[in-house]
Motif scaffolding. Sequence first.
Motif, PDB file in Angstrom:
ATOM      1  N   HIS A 142       0.719  -1.257  -0.075  1.00 44.11           N
ATOM      2  CA  HIS A 142       0.009  -0.085  -0.092  1.00 44.11           C
ATOM      3  C   HIS A 142       0.888   1.245  -0.151  1.00 44.11           C
ATOM      4  O   HIS A 142       0.371   2.247  -0.275  1.00 44.11           O
ATOM      5  CB  HIS A 142      -1.188  -0.054   1.096  1.00 44.11           C
ATOM      6  N   LEU A 143       2.182   1.196   0.331  1.00 43.39           N
ATOM      7  CA  LEU A 143       3.036   2.210   0.510  1.00 43.39           C
ATOM      8  C   LEU A 143       4.150   2.445  -0.605  1.00 43.39           C
ATOM      9  O   LEU A 143       4.576   3.567  -0.688  1.00 43.39           O
ATOM     10  CB  LEU A 143       3.508   2.563   1.936  1.00 43.39           C
ATOM     11  N   GLY A 144       4.145   1.171  -1.117  1.00 41.98           N
ATOM     12  CA  GLY A 144       5.236   1.131  -2.178  1.00 41.98           C
ATOM     13  C   GLY A 144       4.332   1.419  -3.626  1.00 41.98           C
ATOM     14  O   GLY A 144       3.264   1.284  -3.568  1.00 41.98           O
ATOM     15  N   THR A 145       5.292   1.356  -4.545  1.00 42.84           N
ATOM     16  CA  THR A 145       4.811   1.354  -6.277  1.00 42.84           C
ATOM     17  C   THR A 145       5.171   0.055  -6.833  1.00 42.84           C
ATOM     18  O   THR A 145       5.951  -0.999  -6.235  1.00 42.84           O
ATOM     19  CB  THR A 145       5.449   2.551  -6.742  1.00 42.84           C
ATOM     20  N   GLU A 146       4.815  -0.025  -7.992  1.00 42.69           N
ATOM     21  CA  GLU A 146       4.945  -1.232  -8.613  1.00 42.69           C
ATOM     22  C   GLU A 146       6.301  -1.860  -8.778  1.00 42.69           C
ATOM     23  O   GLU A 146       6.291  -2.987  -8.607  1.00 42.69           O
ATOM     24  CB  GLU A 146       4.386  -0.964 -10.201  1.00 42.69           C
TER      25      GLU A 146
END
Length: 704
Positions: A142-146
Motif C-alpha cells: 500500500h505504501l510502495g509502487t509497482e
Amino acid sequence: MVDTASKPASDHVTRPDRTQYTAQTGPIDVDAPPAAVDVAALGRKLMGTWADIRVAAREFAKNPALQRIEGLSLDDHRARVFGQLKLLVDNGQVHRAFPKSVGGRDDHGGNIAGFEELVTADPSLQIKSGVQWGLFGAAVLHLGTERHHQKYLPGIMSLEVPGAFAMTETGHGSDVAAIATTATYDPETQEFVIDTPFRGAWKDYLGNAAKDGIACTLFAQLITNGVNHGVHCFYVPIRDTATGEFLPGIGGEDDGLKGGLNGIDNGRLHFTDVRIPRENLLNRYGDVAEDGTYSSSIASPGRRFFTMLGTLVQGRVSLDGAATLGSAMGLTIAITYGNQRRQFTAGSDTDEEVLLDYQRHQRRLIPRLATTYAQVFAHDKLLVKFDEVFSGKADTDEDRQDLETLAAALKPLSTWHALDTLQETREACGGAGFLVENRITSLRADLDVYVTFEGDNNVLLQLVAKRLLTDYSKKFAKADAGALARYVVAQAADRAYHGTGLRSLAQTVADFGSTARSVGQLRDPQTQRELLTDRVETMIAEVATRLRNANKLSKQKAADLFNSQQNELIEAARAHGELLQWEAFTEALETVQDAGTKQVLTWLRDLFGLGLIEKHVAWHIIHGRLSPQRAQAVSAYIDRLVARLRPQAQSLVDAFGFEQEHLRAKIASGAEAERQAEAREYYREQRASGTAPIDEKTLQKKSK
C-alpha cells in the motif's frame, strides 16, 4: 449437547401472573409466540458476506498441525508457529489480498475474513501471519509502487523474506507522528541514513524482530535538505540471510515472555548510521529525487500522514473480527457447559438444577451473547466498507475517512468485550474454566493485548470523537456560543418531553401502574434508536458548546480545555460505536426470512439495545430521557427477554458453527453431560432398589 432428559408433568406450572415456569427453562412469557431457530440458516448468515471463504478457512483450521499445543516452552511455541506460517503459504491462504501481477487475487475483504478464522487454531498464528502479510507485506503493497511490488512482494508472500513492521517505538506508541527515528537523505551517496538517536527511539514490541525477521518496513521522519517531511516508510534489511546475525549498525533485543501470544518472537530494534538506497523509500505518497528534492501528490503534511496510515487500517478491521470470534468461542463453551452442568437441588428433592436455569447465570451470559451477535453484524458491514475502499469501488477521501472512523469505533468495543466476556465465561465455568484444557484462560491471555495494539482503544475513540465534533461543527460553523447553548437546551427539552415514543411510554407507565406491562414502547425499534441516538447527539452537542471558544485561547489553555472534556468525548465515541452495532443488528434482522429465527433475533436485538440503555441508565435519568419508573421498566423487560431467550441459548451459540476441533474444550464436548447422566442414573437406581441411605433430616422430621 443440551440435557434433554424427560421431565415429569408436575415440573411444569402456570403461575397466576400468566408466566410459565419449567424446571428446565425457567420463566417463560406464555403470551410470547413460540419460536425456534433455524441453526443452519442462521449460521450461514453469521458467516457474513464472505461465508464461503470463512467456511473453508475454518475447515483448514481443524488441521491439528495448525493448532496450539498448550504448555510448550517459549522457544518451542515460536518454532511451531513459524512452521505453521509455511503451511499457510502452501495452502494459499496468505495470497488473497496481493495483486494478481505477483500471484495474488486482489480480494481484500475475503483475505481478512479468512485471516480472522485463524484465531480458532491459535491466536499466535493469527497475529504472526498478520505481522508477515497484513503489516510487513501490506506496507510494501500500500505504501510502495509497482517496482517495490515486483521486487519485494514475491519473497514476502512465499515467506522467503520474513519481516517486521517497525513503527512503534519504546517512547512513542499511539503517537506515530512523534516517532524519533530519522531517515536523513545523503545526496552524495543517494542513500538514506537511518538512526535511532536515543533509547526511547528504539523500535519495540515488533513481531518477527527477536528471531525470524530478515527485513522490516521501518517508519521514520524523512529529512532531506534540512527539512523534516514527516513520517515515511522504508524497506530495510536487518539480518544476514546466511548467518541470521544483525547487519552492521543494527542491533536488537528479545522482548521475552509476554502475558500471551508467546508463539510470536516480539523484539526491539535500533539503528546507528544504517545506510539504505534511495529506492528503498516506499514512495507512493512521497518521493525524494537524486538531488534531495522532496515531492508528494498530497501537499498537506497532515493529510499525507493520515493517508499513509489509513492504508494500514486492515489491522484494526481484523482485530474487530478476531475479538468477536474469541467472544463467540468463550460463550459457546460456557453456555454448552451451563446446559449440562448441574448444581443444587433448588426445585426438586432429587434432581440438581442445570446451571443455565438460574437467572443469574442467564444474566451473566445471554446479554453478552446479544452483544456478540451485534458485533458480528457490525463487523460484516465494516469488512464490506474495507473491501469497497481497497478494491477501488469506493475510494474517495470521504470513503477512507468513514472506514477509518468505523474501524476506530468498533475495534475498541469488540476487544474490550472479548476480555469481559472471556473473564465472565471463565468464572461461569467455575474451576473447570480455569483449566487450560478448556481454552478460555489461554484465549483471555492472548486477546489481552488486542485492546492496545493497532491503536490503544482510548486513543482510537478520541479519533472517533474528533470526527463527530467535526461533523457537528459543520452544522453550526457560523453559530455563536449562545446559539449553540440554546440549541442544546431546546434539544434536551424536546427529547425529554416530545421525543418519538417517550412521552407515550411515560403515560403507559402511569396508566398501567406496573413496570411489567409498560414494555410496548420499549419493543419499538424507533424508541430504542431514539434513546441511543439522542445520547450520542446530546453528549457531542454539550462538549462542542464547552469547546466553542477554544480557538480563541492560547495553545496551552486550549489544550487544557480540550483535556477537561476528554473523558466525555471518549464516552460519546463509545456511545456512537454502540449505536453503529445496534443499527447493524437491526439491518440484519430485516433480511431474515425464517419467522422463528427472526423472532428470536428480534428478542436478542432488543436485549442488546435495552442492555445499552440499562448500562447508561443514570445518564438517561439525569438528562430527563427516562423517569425512574421507565428505567425500572427497562430492567424488568430485560429480565423477561433473558428468560425468553434461555431455551434458545444453545441454538444461538451452535449457530456460530464451531466444531470440537475449533473449541478443543473438554467441558463443551459432551463429557459433562455424560458425567451428569451417570450420576443421576446411579442415584435413580439406588432409589428404585430401596438401597439409598435415609437422609438424617427425614428421620428428624418423622420424629416430630
